[in-house]
Design an enzyme around this catalytic site. Structure first.
Site, PDB file in Angstrom:
ATOM      1  N   SER A  58       0.874  -1.180   0.000  1.00 34.19           N
ATOM      2  CA  SER A  58       0.000   0.000   0.000  1.00 34.19           C
ATOM      3  C   SER A  58       0.905   1.221   0.000  1.00 34.19           C
ATOM      4  O   SER A  58       2.090   1.117   0.344  1.00 34.19           O
ATOM      5  CB  SER A  58      -0.850  -0.013   1.278  1.00 34.19           C
ATOM      6  N   TYR A  80      -1.423  -0.907  10.441  1.00 31.04           N
ATOM      7  CA  TYR A  80      -1.513  -1.116   8.984  1.00 31.04           C
ATOM      8  C   TYR A  80      -0.216  -0.692   8.293  1.00 31.04           C
ATOM      9  O   TYR A  80       0.331  -1.427   7.462  1.00 31.04           O
ATOM     10  CB  TYR A  80      -2.708  -0.321   8.439  1.00 31.04           C
TER      11      TYR A  80
HETATM   12  P1  NAD Z   1     -11.747  -5.393   0.450  1.00 34.20           P
HETATM   13  O1  NAD Z   1     -12.079  -5.326   1.899  1.00 34.20           O
HETATM   14  O2  NAD Z   1     -12.650  -4.756  -0.549  1.00 34.20           O
HETATM   15  O3  NAD Z   1     -11.540  -6.899  -0.001  1.00 34.20           O
HETATM   16  C1  NAD Z   1     -10.636  -7.704   0.675  1.00 34.20           C
HETATM   17  C2  NAD Z   1     -11.049  -9.159   0.488  1.00 34.20           C
HETATM   18  O4  NAD Z   1     -10.154  -9.917   1.281  1.00 34.20           O
HETATM   19  C3  NAD Z   1     -12.468  -9.415   0.978  1.00 34.20           C
HETATM   20  O5  NAD Z   1     -13.146 -10.269   0.082  1.00 34.20           O
HETATM   21  C4  NAD Z   1     -12.249 -10.083   2.319  1.00 34.20           C
HETATM   22  O6  NAD Z   1     -13.269 -11.004   2.664  1.00 34.20           O
HETATM   23  C5  NAD Z   1     -10.926 -10.787   2.091  1.00 34.20           C
HETATM   24  N1  NAD Z   1     -10.231 -11.031   3.335  1.00 34.20           N
HETATM   25  C6  NAD Z   1     -10.066 -10.168   4.366  1.00 34.20           C
HETATM   26  N2  NAD Z   1      -9.398 -10.790   5.358  1.00 34.20           N
HETATM   27  C7  NAD Z   1      -9.137 -12.036   4.913  1.00 34.20           C
HETATM   28  C8  NAD Z   1      -8.482 -13.157   5.481  1.00 34.20           C
HETATM   29  N3  NAD Z   1      -7.982 -13.114   6.726  1.00 34.20           N
HETATM   30  N4  NAD Z   1      -8.372 -14.284   4.746  1.00 34.20           N
HETATM   31  C9  NAD Z   1      -8.900 -14.349   3.509  1.00 34.20           C
HETATM   32  N5  NAD Z   1      -9.543 -13.336   2.931  1.00 34.20           N
HETATM   33  C10 NAD Z   1      -9.668 -12.194   3.631  1.00 34.20           C
HETATM   34  O7  NAD Z   1     -10.284  -4.774   0.360  1.00 34.20           O
HETATM   35  P2  NAD Z   1      -9.430  -4.394  -0.932  1.00 34.20           P
HETATM   36  O8  NAD Z   1      -9.463  -2.938  -1.095  1.00 34.20           O
HETATM   37  O9  NAD Z   1      -9.806  -5.244  -2.076  1.00 34.20           O
HETATM   38  O10 NAD Z   1      -7.979  -4.769  -0.397  1.00 34.20           O
HETATM   39  C11 NAD Z   1      -7.188  -5.767  -1.013  1.00 34.20           C
HETATM   40  C12 NAD Z   1      -5.740  -5.516  -0.645  1.00 34.20           C
HETATM   41  O11 NAD Z   1      -5.353  -4.227  -1.116  1.00 34.20           O
HETATM   42  C13 NAD Z   1      -5.463  -5.505   0.863  1.00 34.20           C
HETATM   43  O12 NAD Z   1      -4.210  -6.114   1.117  1.00 34.20           O
HETATM   44  C14 NAD Z   1      -5.424  -4.033   1.186  1.00 34.20           C
HETATM   45  O13 NAD Z   1      -4.667  -3.768   2.349  1.00 34.20           O
HETATM   46  C15 NAD Z   1      -4.772  -3.496  -0.062  1.00 34.20           C
HETATM   47  N6  NAD Z   1      -4.975  -2.066  -0.323  1.00 34.20           N
HETATM   48  C16 NAD Z   1      -6.228  -1.570  -0.516  1.00 34.20           C
HETATM   49  C17 NAD Z   1      -6.374  -0.206  -0.771  1.00 34.20           C
HETATM   50  C18 NAD Z   1      -7.731   0.425  -0.987  1.00 34.20           C
HETATM   51  O14 NAD Z   1      -7.811   1.665  -1.035  1.00 34.20           O
HETATM   52  N7  NAD Z   1      -8.799  -0.331  -1.148  1.00 34.20           N
HETATM   53  C19 NAD Z   1      -5.247   0.610  -0.841  1.00 34.20           C
HETATM   54  C20 NAD Z   1      -3.987   0.059  -0.639  1.00 34.20           C
HETATM   55  C21 NAD Z   1      -3.871  -1.297  -0.384  1.00 34.20           C
END
Ligand code: NAD
Length: 253
Positions: free
Chosen positions: A134, A147
């Protein structure tokens, strides 16, 4: 046709990546801790592997990997994507259990996935692992210390695995999405608004102000980058920390 594994693949960024690979004619296996999201994924993509598994649960992940190993004789791309935002607040307000859960999902879950991928890919002499960090893995991020700590840890893991696996022909890169339009950032902004006393609009505006291109990003922007890393155009790209963020200058509101 590539064989692609994506953790946390049933919704959000993981699902966007899965949809793009499937559209290219690739085979995809996802796991996710949310059974409803996995069921919805299976309904939408009946030909793919979809498994309920929490990335921090070694037995569940072993069962998922066994399912993949049984169905496919090799894996080309593994996206260690599952993550959680953890709590928002000054460090003295955070509980150890909230801290531990955030680090466990983002880091230890990624360890389990990378350990399995490394063994397979080293034996095959090829492969790509994409870890999801991230912009919080590149900057200090007040009120989000667990985080930021976990996502900086992903950068260290990426650089180290690129060195361990590079001589075996395996590439390892991290992606650093900025603030992505969607449900997750809506939840994060609401949480940060409550922790900081600022309005939701002020928190959202601060994210835009800290980015040179004055923009949020989309899930498709992130999926495009993963598809590029998995393409023939990126065969010499390894050990890189690729931000998809419009160039973050600061995460300090
Ligand atoms: P999201 O919450 O929309 O989706 C995450 C998915 O991961 C969900 O389906 C959830 O059920 C699943 N999940 C969560 N914990 C889990 C676990 N312990 N085991 C298995 N599955 C699990 O989030 P996202 O935005 O799609 O995030 C995906 C990745 O991107 C993450 O690593 C997040 O930290 C990173 N990220 C997101 C953003 C953002 O702005 N959305 C920015 C930077 C990084």
């Amino acid at each position: 046709m590539r064989h692609v594994v994506i953790t946390g693949g049933a919704s959000g960024l993981g699902r966007a990546m899965a949809e793009r690979f499937i559209a290219e004619g690739d085979k995809v296996a996802i796991c996710d801790a949310d059974p409803d999201a996995v069921a919805a994924f299976s309904d939408a993509f009946p030909g793919q592997i979809a498994c309920v598994a929490d990335v921090t649960d070694e037995a569940q992940m072993t069962a998922f990997f066994h399912q993949v190993d049984t169905a496919w004789n090799h894996v080309d791309v593994v996206c260690a994507n599952a993550g959680t935002g953890g709590p928002a607040g000054r460090i003295e307000e955070l509980s150890l259990s909230d801290w531990n859960r955030c680090v466990e999902v983002n880091l230890s879950g990624t360890f389990l996935t990378c350990r399995w991928a490394a063994g397979k890919m080293r034996a095959a002499g090829s492969g790509l692992i994409v870890l999801t960090s991230s912009t919080a893995g590149q900057f200090g991020y007040p009120l989000r210390s667990p985080y930021a700590t976990a996502k900086w840890g992903i950068v260290g893991l990426t650089k180290t695995l690129a060195m361990e696996l590079g001589p075996a022909g395996v590439r390892v890169n991290a992606i650093c999405p900025g603030a992505v339009e969607g449900d997750r950032m809506d939840r994060v902004v609401a949480m940060e608004s409550a922790a900081s006393g600022k309005s939701v609009d002020e928190v959202r505006a601060a994210y835009v102000k800290g980015v040179s291109l004055r923009t949020w990003v989309t899930a498709d922007d992130v999926a495009d980058t993963v598809l590029w890393l998995a393409s023939p155009h990126a065969t010499r790209i390894s050990g890189q920390i690729v931000a998809i963020d419009g160039h973050t200058e600061t995460l300090v509101p």
